[in-house]
Design an enzyme around this catalytic site. Structure first.
Site: not given
Ligand code: PLP
Length: 380
Positions: A70-71, A178, A200, A236, A329
């Site tokens: 996500g990040t 989420q 995840h 990759t 996180c």
């Molecule tokens: C709302 C939200 N955005 C972004 C993230 C980041 O995702 P990732 O852990 O896959 O980088 C999270 C992770 O807790 C999240 O809850």
């Protein structure tokens, strides 16, 4: 008893996801960019995964880009969305995940964009009238508002925000980390230009994710290098992650209504037990409201207590219960929550986020509330 109530931080992998991934750790090890048969079989599996993800979200495969989570997907959409579309104003809220907030703050610091933070009330509801007037003043802005808040579970009305964004020709990005895998997203009909997922959060592997970018809002790449992901993300591919996230999404969609019913029962029971057994308990944000919050999240505010102040998560951990206090996180970290701070939360009260998955049970709720009752020394 060991209880895992931190599913907004991460979830246990489904065995069927692991099974789907295993061949790609063993026999199917080719580099998907190689043109020989070892490479081609892996390339074909990646493209099947992309097609599956696209089908489930009612998007086109060419709109899906696999990322490390996500990040990275948030960073790509924000940095490259702003740059590629010549955007000079960005609008978000102070209760977004740091993947969005910090990225936009860095862009603002560099002078790439002017950042506007929307007001939120004590329940974490965003002022959408303010959004409308900001968009009126600054058409062609970037709007970044999450679907569900990872700490308090508040759901934003993506349809309403997307319609507003479209009216003022804005680029609308939504952090849907989420909610992907927990809600249906129909991307042909939702006015969102980009959104993101992290595998995840729905029983897939860590370090897997994807970014959706609408066809007519193309953006430049964030990571430069090889021609992977149709020149959008060099490097990759994380093949096992891609296989895993697609399988996890498929399983999530197979019985989403069933999972939801099960988890809602857990959440409803939790709210009732807490309200019955712990005097003075309350709930942060809208997490008590089943209609207006993510069904997987319950953010509980406990009355002031000398023996638990600042120690609640630790005390629960000693009883085998894993939950979280701050952002997903940084769960377990002692830093305060920027989300609760923005809600004008009383620092005398301890807050804990319990977050659920289809693997949780009612017995786990009873055990947890029993332990909370002991911690808060409430007479039976
Ligand atoms: C709302 C939200 N955005 C972004 C993230 C980041 O995702 P990732 O852990 O896959 O980088 C999270 C992770 O807790 C999240 O809850």
């Amino acid at each position: 008893m060991k209880v895992y109530f931190d599913n907004a931080a991460t979830t246990a992998m489904d065995d069927r996801v692991i099974e789907a991934m295993l061949p790609f750790m063993k026999s199917h090890f080719g580099n998907p960019s190689s043109v020989h048969s070892h490479g081609r079989e892996v390339r074909s599996a990646i493209e099947k995964s992309r097609k599956k993800v696209a089908e489930l979200l009612n998007a086109s495969p060419s709109e899906i880009f696999f990322t490390s989570g996500g990040t990275e997907a948030d960073n790509t959409a924000l940095v490259c969305g702003i740059e590629s579309h010549g955007i000079t104003h960005a609008i978000t809220s102070p209760i977004e995940h740091h993947a969005v907030l910090h990225t936009l703050e860095v862009l603002a610091k560099k002078g790439a964009v002017r950042l506007h933070l929307l007001e939120v009330n004590e329940k974490g509801e965003i002022n959408l009238d303010q959004l409308k007037s900001l968009l009126k003043e600054n058409p062609k802005s970037l709007v970044s508002l999450m679907h569900a808040n990872n700490e308090i579970g508040n759901l934003n009305d993506l349809d309403r925000i997307g319609t507003l964004a479209k009216e003022y020709d804005a680029f609308f990005h939504s952090d849907t980390v989420q909610t992907i895998g927990h809600f249906i997203h129909d991307l042909k009909n939702l006015h969102v230009d980009s959104l993101v997922a992290g595998g995840h959060k729905f029983h897939g592997p860590k370090g897997s994710g994807f970014l959706f970018v609408r066809k007519d809002k193309k953006i430049h790449p964030f990571i430069h290098g090889g021609a992977q992901e149709r020149n959008m993300r060099g490097g990759t591919e994380n093949v096992i992650g891609i296989i895993g996230i697609a399988k996890a999404l498929e399983l999530a969609y197979e019985d989403m209504a069933g999972h939801r019913t099960h988890i809602e029962k857990i959440k409803t029971h939790f709210i009732k037990k807490l309200t019955d057994d712990i005097p003075g308990v309350s709930f942060n944000g809208l997490s008590e409201d089943l209609e207006k919050s993510l069904y997987t999240v319950l953010n509980v505010s406990l009355p002031p207590s000398d023996s638990n102040r600042g120690m609640l998560l630790f005390n629960l951990d000693l009883e085998g219960i894993s939950a979280s206090g701050g952002s997903a996180c940084s769960s377990g970290a002692t830093v305060g929550s920027h989300v609760l701070r923005a809600l004008d939360h009383n620092p005398e009260r301890d807050s804990v986020r319990f977050s659920f998955s289809r693997f949780n049970t009612i017995e786990e709720v009873d055990y947890t509330v029993g332990k909370l009752k002991e911690l808060y020394a409430v007479e039976a």
